[in-house]
Write a protein that holds these residues in place. Structure first.
Motif, PDB file in Angstrom:
ATOM      1  N   TRP A   1      -5.811  -2.006  -0.235  1.00 17.28           N
ATOM      2  CA  TRP A   1      -6.482  -1.511  -2.457  1.00 17.28           C
ATOM      3  C   TRP A   1      -7.634  -2.332  -2.195  1.00 17.28           C
ATOM      4  O   TRP A   1      -7.961  -2.831  -2.178  1.00 17.28           O
ATOM      5  CB  TRP A   1      -6.028  -2.265  -3.275  1.00 17.28           C
ATOM      6  CG  TRP A   1      -5.313  -1.552  -4.724  1.00 17.28           C
ATOM      7  CD1 TRP A   1      -6.099  -0.580  -4.794  1.00 17.28           C
ATOM      8  CD2 TRP A   1      -4.304  -2.144  -5.383  1.00 17.28           C
ATOM      9  NE1 TRP A   1      -5.551  -0.127  -6.168  1.00 17.28           N
ATOM     10  CE2 TRP A   1      -4.675  -0.663  -6.529  1.00 17.28           C
ATOM     11  CE3 TRP A   1      -3.962  -3.592  -5.936  1.00 17.28           C
ATOM     12  CZ2 TRP A   1      -4.157  -1.395  -7.771  1.00 17.28           C
ATOM     13  CZ3 TRP A   1      -2.981  -3.774  -6.857  1.00 17.28           C
ATOM     14  CH2 TRP A   1      -3.811  -2.326  -8.500  1.00 17.28           C
ATOM     15  N   GLU A   2      -7.998  -1.341  -2.280  1.00 15.06           N
ATOM     16  CA  GLU A   2      -9.609  -0.964  -2.167  1.00 15.06           C
ATOM     17  C   GLU A   2     -10.384  -2.142  -3.415  1.00 15.06           C
ATOM     18  O   GLU A   2     -11.316  -3.283  -3.025  1.00 15.06           O
ATOM     19  CB  GLU A   2     -10.726   0.403  -2.799  1.00 15.06           C
ATOM     20  CG  GLU A   2     -10.459   0.350  -3.923  1.00 15.06           C
ATOM     21  CD  GLU A   2     -10.602   1.975  -4.226  1.00 15.06           C
ATOM     22  OE1 GLU A   2     -10.562   2.498  -5.044  1.00 15.06           O
ATOM     23  OE2 GLU A   2     -10.242   2.786  -3.377  1.00 15.06           O
TER      24      GLU A   2
ATOM     25  N   ALA B   1     -11.201  -9.420  -1.355  1.00 19.18           N
ATOM     26  CA  ALA B   1     -10.500 -10.756  -0.584  1.00 19.18           C
ATOM     27  C   ALA B   1     -10.541 -10.269   1.022  1.00 19.18           C
ATOM     28  O   ALA B   1     -10.572 -11.622   1.130  1.00 19.18           O
ATOM     29  CB  ALA B   1      -8.749 -10.557  -1.275  1.00 19.18           C
ATOM     30  N   CYS B   2     -10.548  -9.030   1.012  1.00 18.69           N
ATOM     31  CA  CYS B   2     -10.725  -9.003   2.642  1.00 18.69           C
ATOM     32  C   CYS B   2     -11.980  -9.501   2.985  1.00 18.69           C
ATOM     33  O   CYS B   2     -12.000 -10.481   4.073  1.00 18.69           O
ATOM     34  CB  CYS B   2     -10.846  -8.056   3.192  1.00 18.69           C
ATOM     35  SG  CYS B   2      -8.941  -6.878   2.652  1.00 18.69           S
ATOM     36  N   THR B   3     -13.245  -9.770   2.718  1.00 15.82           N
ATOM     37  CA  THR B   3     -14.727 -10.398   3.173  1.00 15.82           C
ATOM     38  C   THR B   3     -14.330 -11.451   2.601  1.00 15.82           C
ATOM     39  O   THR B   3     -14.594 -11.961   3.284  1.00 15.82           O
ATOM     40  CB  THR B   3     -15.370 -10.016   2.048  1.00 15.82           C
ATOM     41  OG1 THR B   3     -15.524  -8.813   2.485  1.00 15.82           O
ATOM     42  CG2 THR B   3     -17.056 -10.188   2.492  1.00 15.82           C
TER      43      THR B   3
ATOM     44  N   ALA C   1      -7.845  -7.627 -10.698  1.00 20.43           N
ATOM     45  CA  ALA C   1      -7.823  -6.102 -11.118  1.00 20.43           C
ATOM     46  C   ALA C   1      -6.062  -5.402 -10.751  1.00 20.43           C
ATOM     47  O   ALA C   1      -5.888  -5.102 -11.284  1.00 20.43           O
ATOM     48  CB  ALA C   1      -8.440  -5.675 -10.050  1.00 20.43           C
ATOM     49  N   CYS C   2      -5.363  -6.520  -9.411  1.00 19.98           N
ATOM     50  CA  CYS C   2      -4.600  -6.064  -8.995  1.00 19.98           C
ATOM     51  C   CYS C   2      -2.957  -6.556 -10.698  1.00 19.98           C
ATOM     52  O   CYS C   2      -2.597  -5.088 -10.131  1.00 19.98           O
ATOM     53  CB  CYS C   2      -3.801  -6.819  -8.541  1.00 19.98           C
ATOM     54  SG  CYS C   2      -3.648  -8.741  -8.176  1.00 19.98           S
ATOM     55  N   CYS C   3      -3.229  -7.247 -10.904  1.00 20.26           N
ATOM     56  CA  CYS C   3      -3.060  -7.305 -12.558  1.00 20.26           C
ATOM     57  C   CYS C   3      -2.601  -6.598 -13.843  1.00 20.26           C
ATOM     58  O   CYS C   3      -2.371  -6.040 -14.269  1.00 20.26           O
ATOM     59  CB  CYS C   3      -2.319  -8.526 -13.281  1.00 20.26           C
ATOM     60  SG  CYS C   3      -2.228  -9.921 -12.278  1.00 20.26           S
ATOM     61  N   ILE C   4      -4.059  -5.518 -13.804  1.00 20.94           N
ATOM     62  CA  ILE C   4      -4.255  -5.057 -15.023  1.00 20.94           C
ATOM     63  C   ILE C   4      -4.596  -2.761 -14.463  1.00 20.94           C
ATOM     64  O   ILE C   4      -4.970  -2.376 -15.480  1.00 20.94           O
ATOM     65  CB  ILE C   4      -5.417  -5.627 -15.523  1.00 20.94           C
ATOM     66  CG1 ILE C   4      -6.733  -5.705 -14.747  1.00 20.94           C
ATOM     67  CG2 ILE C   4      -4.822  -6.716 -16.351  1.00 20.94           C
ATOM     68  CD1 ILE C   4      -7.900  -5.900 -15.309  1.00 20.94           C
ATOM     69  N   ASP C   5      -4.403  -3.403 -12.902  1.00 18.16           N
ATOM     70  CA  ASP C   5      -4.558  -1.725 -12.700  1.00 18.16           C
ATOM     71  C   ASP C   5      -3.834  -1.079 -11.876  1.00 18.16           C
ATOM     72  O   ASP C   5      -2.692  -1.854 -11.353  1.00 18.16           O
ATOM     73  CB  ASP C   5      -5.750  -1.677 -11.281  1.00 18.16           C
ATOM     74  CG  ASP C   5      -7.178  -1.828 -12.115  1.00 18.16           C
ATOM     75  OD1 ASP C   5      -7.789  -1.458 -13.390  1.00 18.16           O
ATOM     76  OD2 ASP C   5      -8.218  -1.676 -11.134  1.00 18.16           O
TER      77      ASP C   5
END
Length: 191
Positions: A143-144, A149-151, A28-32
């Motif tokens: 970033w939510e 990834a944090c989990t 999602a970081c590449c599209i949001d």
């Protein structure tokens, strides 16, 4: 925060865990977001130089966006960034068979078509850097969409600075990273 050479580093990159979980976030970081990937000045010419080698790995929509807008654009903040497709996803995004967004530049790199992996801002993520007159700030960008990834990072006990080790070395050098490791070890010993 602490000083390391000509950088000021957030303790958060030592204290928080992170491991990309692409099955959960689908890249999602590449599209949001509302802008392309941040680019350093030197990366703009690299994108121009490697475009012919990267082009075969890109989607038609990405090729069209790049050929209309250029290999890089100036963002609303006045900084260089990658162009977007329809003001949404990065023009260099491709998708895996599972529908996971990936970097077409990195795909070209992985296939030996180019020796440049991808923009350093993408390689460093979730670490963000910002250059000031006398130092570079090194921070954790929360970033939510990266909650999975944090989990996963917590489950695997991988601090951010270890997850992005290769990128930090690429950006700041091996000796800088070795000093960072020593600082992390000292901080852990005092907990």
């Amino acid at each position: 925060m602490f000083n390391l050479g000509n950088t000021i580093v957030s303790d958060e990159i030592l204290e928080n865990e992170f491991v990309c979980n692409l099955d959960a976030c689908k890249g999602a970081c590449c599209i949001d977001g509302d802008a392309g990937a941040p680019l350093e000045d030197s990366e703009t010419e690299i994108l121009v130089d490697i475009y012919a080698d990267v082009r075969p790995f890109l989607r038609e929509e990405g090729i069209k966006a790049i050929e209309e807008q250029g290999a890089f654009v100036k963002g609303e903040d006045g900084e260089w960034e990658t162009p977007l497709i329809n003001k949404e996803e990065c023009a260099y995004v491709i998708y895996s068979e599972k529908g996971i967004a990936k970097c077409g530049i990195e795909e070209a790199y992985n296939n030996g078509a180019t020796s440049w992996r991808k923009p350093i801002s993408c390689h460093l993520y979730p670490v963000r850097t910002r250059d000031y007159e006398s130092f570079t700030a090194v921070n954790y960008h929360k970033w939510e969409i990266c909650d999975p990834a944090c989990t996963l990072g917590i489950e695997l006990s991988v601090p951010i600075y270890i997850f992005v080790k290769e990128a930090l070395i690429r950006k700041f050098g091996e000796s800088w990273y070795k000093e960072l490791e020593l600082i992390a070890k000292e901080k852990k010993a005092t907990e």
